[in-house]
Scaffold this motif. Structure first.
Motif, PDB file in Angstrom:
ATOM      1  N   HIS A   1       0.685  11.496  15.200  1.00 51.97           N
ATOM      2  CA  HIS A   1       0.171  12.541  14.307  1.00 51.97           C
ATOM      3  C   HIS A   1      -1.303  12.248  14.102  1.00 51.97           C
ATOM      4  CE1 HIS A   1       3.680  14.763  12.974  1.00 51.97           C
ATOM      5  NE2 HIS A   1       4.355  13.627  13.041  1.00 51.97           N
ATOM      6  N   ARG A   2      -2.165  13.234  14.218  1.00 49.54           N
ATOM      7  CA  ARG A   2      -3.593  12.991  14.018  1.00 49.54           C
ATOM      8  C   ARG A   2      -3.889  12.669  12.559  1.00 49.54           C
ATOM      9  NH1 ARG A   2      -6.735  17.597  17.344  1.00 49.54           N
ATOM     10  NH2 ARG A   2      -7.976  17.518  15.432  1.00 49.54           N
ATOM     11  N   THR A   3      -4.898  11.785  12.359  1.00 45.43           N
ATOM     12  CA  THR A   3      -5.243  11.366  10.993  1.00 45.43           C
ATOM     13  C   THR A   3      -5.793  12.537  10.176  1.00 45.43           C
ATOM     14  OG1 THR A   3      -7.462  10.777  11.742  1.00 45.43           O
ATOM     15  CG2 THR A   3      -5.849   8.992  11.646  1.00 45.43           C
TER      16      THR A   3
ATOM     17  N   LYS B   1      -6.941  26.344  20.300  1.00 45.47           N
ATOM     18  CA  LYS B   1      -8.042  26.207  21.278  1.00 45.47           C
ATOM     19  C   LYS B   1      -7.682  25.210  22.376  1.00 45.47           C
ATOM     20  CE  LYS B   1     -10.980  24.622  18.198  1.00 45.47           C
ATOM     21  NZ  LYS B   1     -10.111  24.613  17.005  1.00 45.47           N
ATOM     22  N   GLY B   2      -7.222  24.030  21.948  1.00 46.22           N
ATOM     23  CA  GLY B   2      -6.928  22.965  22.915  1.00 46.22           C
ATOM     24  C   GLY B   2      -5.798  23.365  23.854  1.00 46.22           C
ATOM     25  N   THR B   3      -4.760  23.998  23.291  1.00 42.73           N
ATOM     26  CA  THR B   3      -3.617  24.435  24.108  1.00 42.73           C
ATOM     27  C   THR B   3      -4.087  25.425  25.170  1.00 42.73           C
ATOM     28  OG1 THR B   3      -2.161  24.150  22.206  1.00 42.73           O
ATOM     29  CG2 THR B   3      -1.373  25.619  23.958  1.00 42.73           C
TER      30      THR B   3
ATOM     31  N   LEU C   1     -15.524  24.501  27.290  1.00 45.02           N
ATOM     32  CA  LEU C   1     -15.928  23.640  26.175  1.00 45.02           C
ATOM     33  C   LEU C   1     -15.113  24.027  24.933  1.00 45.02           C
ATOM     34  CD1 LEU C   1     -17.890  21.420  25.426  1.00 45.02           C
ATOM     35  CD2 LEU C   1     -19.693  23.119  25.257  1.00 45.02           C
ATOM     36  N   ASP C   2     -14.409  23.051  24.370  1.00 40.45           N
ATOM     37  CA  ASP C   2     -13.476  23.319  23.260  1.00 40.45           C
ATOM     38  C   ASP C   2     -13.887  22.450  22.057  1.00 40.45           C
ATOM     39  OD1 ASP C   2     -11.216  22.757  21.610  1.00 40.45           O
ATOM     40  OD2 ASP C   2     -10.055  21.909  23.250  1.00 40.45           O
ATOM     41  N   GLY C   3     -14.313  23.111  20.985  1.00 40.88           N
ATOM     42  CA  GLY C   3     -14.705  22.369  19.782  1.00 40.88           C
ATOM     43  C   GLY C   3     -16.214  22.206  19.644  1.00 40.88           C
TER      44      GLY C   3
HETATM   45 MG    MG Z   1      -7.999  20.694  19.816  1.00 39.18          MG
END
Ligand code: MG
Ligand code: AP5
Length: 204
Positions: A149-151, A13-15, A79-81
Protein backbone atom coordinates in the motif's frame (compact mmCIF):
# COMPACT_ATOMS: atom_id res chain seq x y z
CA UNK A 1 4.25 10.99 -30.10
CA UNK A 2 4.88 13.00 -26.95
CA UNK A 3 1.94 12.58 -24.61
CA UNK A 4 1.13 13.88 -21.12
CA UNK A 5 -1.38 12.29 -18.72
CA UNK A 6 -3.06 14.76 -16.36
CA UNK A 7 -5.61 14.06 -13.64
CA UNK A 8 -6.35 13.93 -9.95
CA UNK A 9 -4.52 11.42 -7.76
CA UNK A 10 -5.91 7.89 -8.34
CA UNK A 11 -7.86 8.99 -11.43
CA UNK A 12 -6.22 6.16 -13.39
CA UNK A 13 -3.31 7.96 -15.12
CA UNK A 14 -0.78 5.23 -14.32
CA UNK A 15 -3.15 2.42 -15.37
CA UNK A 16 -3.94 4.05 -18.71
CA UNK A 17 -0.40 5.28 -19.40
CA UNK A 18 0.96 1.79 -18.85
CA UNK A 19 -1.60 0.18 -21.20
CA UNK A 20 -1.01 2.84 -23.84
CA UNK A 21 2.74 2.45 -23.56
CA UNK A 22 2.48 -1.27 -24.46
CA UNK A 23 -0.07 -0.63 -27.21
CA UNK A 24 1.83 2.11 -29.08
CA UNK A 25 5.32 0.98 -27.96
CA UNK A 26 6.26 4.27 -26.39
CA UNK A 27 8.23 4.65 -23.13
CA UNK A 28 6.11 5.45 -20.05
CA UNK A 29 7.76 7.83 -17.58
CA UNK A 30 5.91 8.19 -14.28
CA UNK A 31 7.44 10.88 -12.07
CA UNK A 32 5.84 9.25 -9.02
CA UNK A 33 7.62 5.97 -9.88
CA UNK A 34 10.93 7.80 -10.46
CA UNK A 35 10.62 9.34 -7.00
CA UNK A 36 9.63 6.06 -5.33
CA UNK A 37 12.70 4.38 -6.91
CA UNK A 38 14.85 7.15 -5.41
CA UNK A 39 13.23 6.52 -2.01
CA UNK A 40 14.12 2.79 -2.29
CA UNK A 41 17.80 3.75 -2.69
CA UNK A 42 17.66 5.23 0.84
CA UNK A 43 19.89 8.13 -0.28
CA UNK A 44 19.74 11.50 1.52
CA UNK A 45 17.58 12.83 -1.31
CA UNK A 46 15.44 9.66 -1.11
CA UNK A 47 14.73 10.25 2.59
CA UNK A 48 13.63 13.85 1.95
CA UNK A 49 11.41 12.70 -0.93
CA UNK A 50 9.82 9.98 1.26
CA UNK A 51 8.78 12.57 3.86
CA UNK A 52 7.26 14.88 1.24
CA UNK A 53 5.39 12.07 -0.55
CA UNK A 54 3.96 10.70 2.69
CA UNK A 55 2.71 14.20 3.52
CA UNK A 56 1.12 14.52 0.06
CA UNK A 57 3.32 17.49 -0.85
CA UNK A 58 5.10 18.21 -4.15
CA UNK A 59 8.85 17.63 -4.48
CA UNK A 60 10.89 20.83 -5.22
CA UNK A 61 11.29 21.54 -8.95
CA UNK A 62 15.09 21.42 -8.79
CA UNK A 63 15.10 17.79 -7.57
CA UNK A 64 12.19 16.73 -9.78
CA UNK A 65 13.81 18.15 -12.92
CA UNK A 66 17.20 16.63 -12.12
CA UNK A 67 15.59 13.16 -11.97
CA UNK A 68 13.37 13.69 -15.00
CA UNK A 69 16.01 15.11 -17.32
CA UNK A 70 18.15 11.99 -16.86
CA UNK A 71 15.51 9.72 -18.34
CA UNK A 72 13.22 11.74 -20.62
CA UNK A 73 13.49 10.25 -24.13
CA UNK A 74 14.11 12.76 -26.94
CA UNK A 75 11.74 11.42 -29.60
CA UNK A 76 8.65 9.97 -27.95
CA UNK A 77 7.27 9.43 -24.47
CA UNK A 78 4.19 9.12 -22.30
CA UNK A 79 4.68 11.36 -19.30
CA UNK A 80 2.49 10.59 -16.26
CA UNK A 81 2.47 12.91 -13.24
CA UNK A 82 4.35 15.77 -14.82
CA UNK A 83 3.80 18.71 -15.05
CA UNK A 84 2.03 19.41 -11.74
CA UNK A 85 1.75 23.18 -12.12
CA UNK A 86 2.17 26.00 -14.63
CA UNK A 87 5.84 26.54 -13.72
CA UNK A 88 6.71 22.91 -14.44
CA UNK A 89 4.74 23.11 -17.72
CA UNK A 90 6.64 26.21 -18.83
CA UNK A 91 9.97 24.61 -17.97
CA UNK A 92 9.00 21.42 -19.81
CA UNK A 93 8.11 23.52 -22.86
CA UNK A 94 11.70 24.81 -22.88
CA UNK A 95 12.95 21.20 -23.11
CA UNK A 96 10.53 19.71 -25.63
CA UNK A 97 7.24 20.06 -27.51
CA UNK A 98 4.09 18.12 -26.53
CA UNK A 99 1.61 16.61 -29.02
CA UNK A 100 -1.28 15.58 -26.80
CA UNK A 101 -2.46 16.08 -23.20
CA UNK A 102 -4.92 13.47 -21.89
CA UNK A 103 -6.86 14.49 -18.77
CA UNK A 104 -8.43 11.55 -16.90
CA UNK A 105 -11.44 12.99 -15.06
CA UNK A 106 -12.78 11.44 -11.84
CA UNK A 107 -14.89 12.46 -8.83
CA UNK A 108 -13.35 12.86 -5.35
CA UNK A 109 -15.75 10.19 -4.03
CA UNK A 110 -14.42 7.55 -6.46
CA UNK A 111 -10.85 8.58 -5.72
CA UNK A 112 -11.21 8.13 -1.96
CA UNK A 113 -12.75 4.69 -2.57
CA UNK A 114 -9.92 3.67 -4.91
CA UNK A 115 -7.27 4.78 -2.40
CA UNK A 116 -8.40 2.17 0.12
CA UNK A 117 -8.08 -0.65 -2.40
CA UNK A 118 -4.95 0.20 -4.38
CA UNK A 119 -1.87 -1.94 -3.97
CA UNK A 120 1.15 -1.83 -6.25
CA UNK A 121 4.31 -3.80 -6.87
CA UNK A 122 7.34 -2.29 -5.15
CA UNK A 123 9.55 -3.81 -7.85
CA UNK A 124 7.87 -3.12 -11.24
CA UNK A 125 5.17 -0.63 -10.15
CA UNK A 126 2.28 -2.71 -11.57
CA UNK A 127 -1.02 -1.42 -10.17
CA UNK A 128 -3.84 -3.48 -8.64
CA UNK A 129 -7.17 -2.32 -7.23
CA UNK A 130 -10.78 -3.16 -6.41
CA UNK A 131 -11.45 -4.77 -9.79
CA UNK A 132 -7.87 -5.84 -10.44
CA UNK A 133 -6.80 -8.30 -7.81
CA UNK A 134 -3.50 -10.21 -8.03
CA UNK A 135 -3.65 -14.01 -8.37
CA UNK A 136 -1.60 -14.39 -5.18
CA UNK A 137 -2.52 -12.07 -2.29
CA UNK A 138 0.83 -10.37 -1.69
CA UNK A 139 2.77 -11.08 -4.90
CA UNK A 140 2.84 -9.35 -8.29
CA UNK A 141 1.49 -11.44 -11.22
CA UNK A 142 4.17 -9.97 -13.52
CA UNK A 143 7.39 -10.22 -11.54
CA UNK A 144 6.53 -11.88 -8.20
CA UNK A 145 7.54 -8.63 -6.43
CA UNK A 146 6.03 -7.67 -3.05
CA UNK A 147 2.71 -5.80 -3.19
CA UNK A 148 2.43 -2.75 -0.97
CA UNK A 149 0.00 0.00 0.00
CA UNK A 150 1.50 3.38 -0.87
CA UNK A 151 2.39 5.62 2.09
CA UNK A 152 0.38 8.45 0.49
CA UNK A 153 -2.89 6.53 0.10
CA UNK A 154 -4.31 7.22 3.58
CA UNK A 155 -7.52 9.22 3.29
CA UNK A 156 -5.94 12.26 5.07
CA UNK A 157 -3.02 12.35 2.60
CA UNK A 158 -5.25 11.77 -0.42
CA UNK A 159 -7.35 14.77 0.67
CA UNK A 160 -4.16 16.86 0.88
CA UNK A 161 -3.11 15.67 -2.61
CA UNK A 162 -6.56 16.57 -3.94
CA UNK A 163 -6.26 20.03 -2.42
CA UNK A 164 -2.89 20.58 -4.18
CA UNK A 165 -4.37 19.24 -7.43
CA UNK A 166 -7.24 21.75 -7.24
CA UNK A 167 -4.98 24.66 -6.31
CA UNK A 168 -2.14 24.01 -8.78
CA UNK A 169 -2.53 21.16 -11.29
CA UNK A 170 -6.09 21.99 -12.37
CA UNK A 171 -4.80 25.28 -13.86
CA UNK A 172 -3.07 23.19 -16.54
CA UNK A 173 -6.44 22.46 -18.16
CA UNK A 174 -6.78 26.03 -19.43
CA UNK A 175 -3.04 26.20 -20.18
CA UNK A 176 -3.18 23.21 -22.57
CA UNK A 177 -6.67 24.00 -23.94
CA UNK A 178 -5.22 27.27 -25.19
CA UNK A 179 -2.56 25.30 -27.06
CA UNK A 180 -5.28 23.08 -28.61
CA UNK A 181 -3.63 19.84 -27.49
CA UNK A 182 -6.03 19.05 -24.62
CA UNK A 183 -8.30 16.00 -24.53
CA UNK A 184 -10.38 14.86 -21.56
CA UNK A 185 -11.73 11.40 -20.89
CA UNK A 186 -14.21 10.18 -18.25
CA UNK A 187 -12.08 8.08 -15.88
CA UNK A 188 -15.00 6.45 -14.04
CA UNK A 189 -15.85 4.18 -16.96
CA UNK A 190 -14.24 0.74 -17.08
CA UNK A 191 -10.52 0.55 -17.79
CA UNK A 192 -11.02 -0.94 -21.31
CA UNK A 193 -13.60 1.69 -22.27
CA UNK A 194 -11.34 4.54 -21.12
CA UNK A 195 -8.53 2.92 -23.09
CA UNK A 196 -10.63 2.73 -26.28
CA UNK A 197 -11.51 6.45 -26.03
CA UNK A 198 -7.81 7.28 -25.70
CA UNK A 199 -6.79 5.04 -28.60
CA UNK A 200 -9.51 6.53 -30.82
CA UNK A 201 -8.23 10.00 -30.04
CA UNK A 202 -4.65 9.03 -30.86
CA UNK A 203 -5.67 7.39 -34.15
CA UNK A 204 -7.59 10.50 -35.17
MG1 MG B 1 0.26 6.82 -10.82
P1 AP5 C 1 2.13 9.98 -8.41
O1 AP5 C 1 2.64 8.62 -8.17
O2 AP5 C 1 2.20 10.55 -9.76
O3 AP5 C 1 0.68 10.08 -7.81
P2 AP5 C 1 -0.64 10.81 -8.37
O4 AP5 C 1 -0.47 11.76 -9.46
O5 AP5 C 1 -1.27 11.38 -7.16
O6 AP5 C 1 -1.44 9.66 -9.01
P3 AP5 C 1 -1.54 8.19 -8.54
O7 AP5 C 1 -0.34 7.44 -8.97
O8 AP5 C 1 -1.91 8.17 -7.09
O9 AP5 C 1 -2.84 7.71 -9.30
P4 AP5 C 1 -3.04 7.38 -10.84
O10 AP5 C 1 -3.83 8.48 -11.47
O11 AP5 C 1 -1.78 6.97 -11.48
O12 AP5 C 1 -4.04 6.14 -10.69
P5 AP5 C 1 -3.78 4.56 -10.87
O13 AP5 C 1 -3.69 4.22 -12.32
O14 AP5 C 1 -2.74 4.09 -9.93
O15 AP5 C 1 2.92 10.99 -7.43
C1 AP5 C 1 3.06 10.67 -6.07
C2 AP5 C 1 3.73 11.82 -5.34
O16 AP5 C 1 5.05 12.06 -5.91
C3 AP5 C 1 3.04 13.18 -5.43
O17 AP5 C 1 2.02 13.32 -4.47
C4 AP5 C 1 4.22 14.12 -5.16
O18 AP5 C 1 4.56 14.09 -3.80
C5 AP5 C 1 5.33 13.45 -5.95
N1 AP5 C 1 5.39 13.90 -7.35
C6 AP5 C 1 5.09 13.16 -8.47
N2 AP5 C 1 5.27 13.89 -9.58
C7 AP5 C 1 5.70 15.10 -9.17
C8 AP5 C 1 6.03 16.31 -9.87
N3 AP5 C 1 5.91 16.40 -11.21
N4 AP5 C 1 6.46 17.36 -9.13
C9 AP5 C 1 6.55 17.29 -7.79
N5 AP5 C 1 6.23 16.19 -7.07
C10 AP5 C 1 5.80 15.12 -7.76
O19 AP5 C 1 -5.22 4.02 -10.40
C11 AP5 C 1 -5.64 4.17 -9.07
C12 AP5 C 1 -6.45 2.94 -8.63
O20 AP5 C 1 -7.67 2.92 -9.36
C13 AP5 C 1 -5.77 1.59 -8.91
O21 AP5 C 1 -6.07 0.70 -7.87
C14 AP5 C 1 -6.40 1.13 -10.23
O22 AP5 C 1 -6.42 -0.28 -10.33
C15 AP5 C 1 -7.80 1.72 -10.13
N6 AP5 C 1 -8.36 2.13 -11.41
C16 AP5 C 1 -7.75 2.81 -12.40
N7 AP5 C 1 -8.60 3.06 -13.42
C17 AP5 C 1 -9.79 2.50 -13.04
C18 AP5 C 1 -11.08 2.43 -13.66
N8 AP5 C 1 -11.29 2.98 -14.86
N9 AP5 C 1 -12.05 1.79 -12.98
C19 AP5 C 1 -11.86 1.25 -11.77
N10 AP5 C 1 -10.66 1.28 -11.13
C20 AP5 C 1 -9.65 1.91 -11.76
Amino acid sequence: MKIIFLGKPLSGKGTQASLLSKKIRTPHISTGELLRKEVQKKSKLGRCIATLIAAGKLIPDKDMFALLEKCLPKKQFILDGFPRDIRQAKNLAKLTNIDLVIDVVCSDKTILKRAQARISCENCGHIYGLNFKPKEKERCDNCNGRLIHRTDDSSATVRKRLEIYKRKTKLLTAFYKKQKIYFSVQGEKTVPSVQIKILNKIES
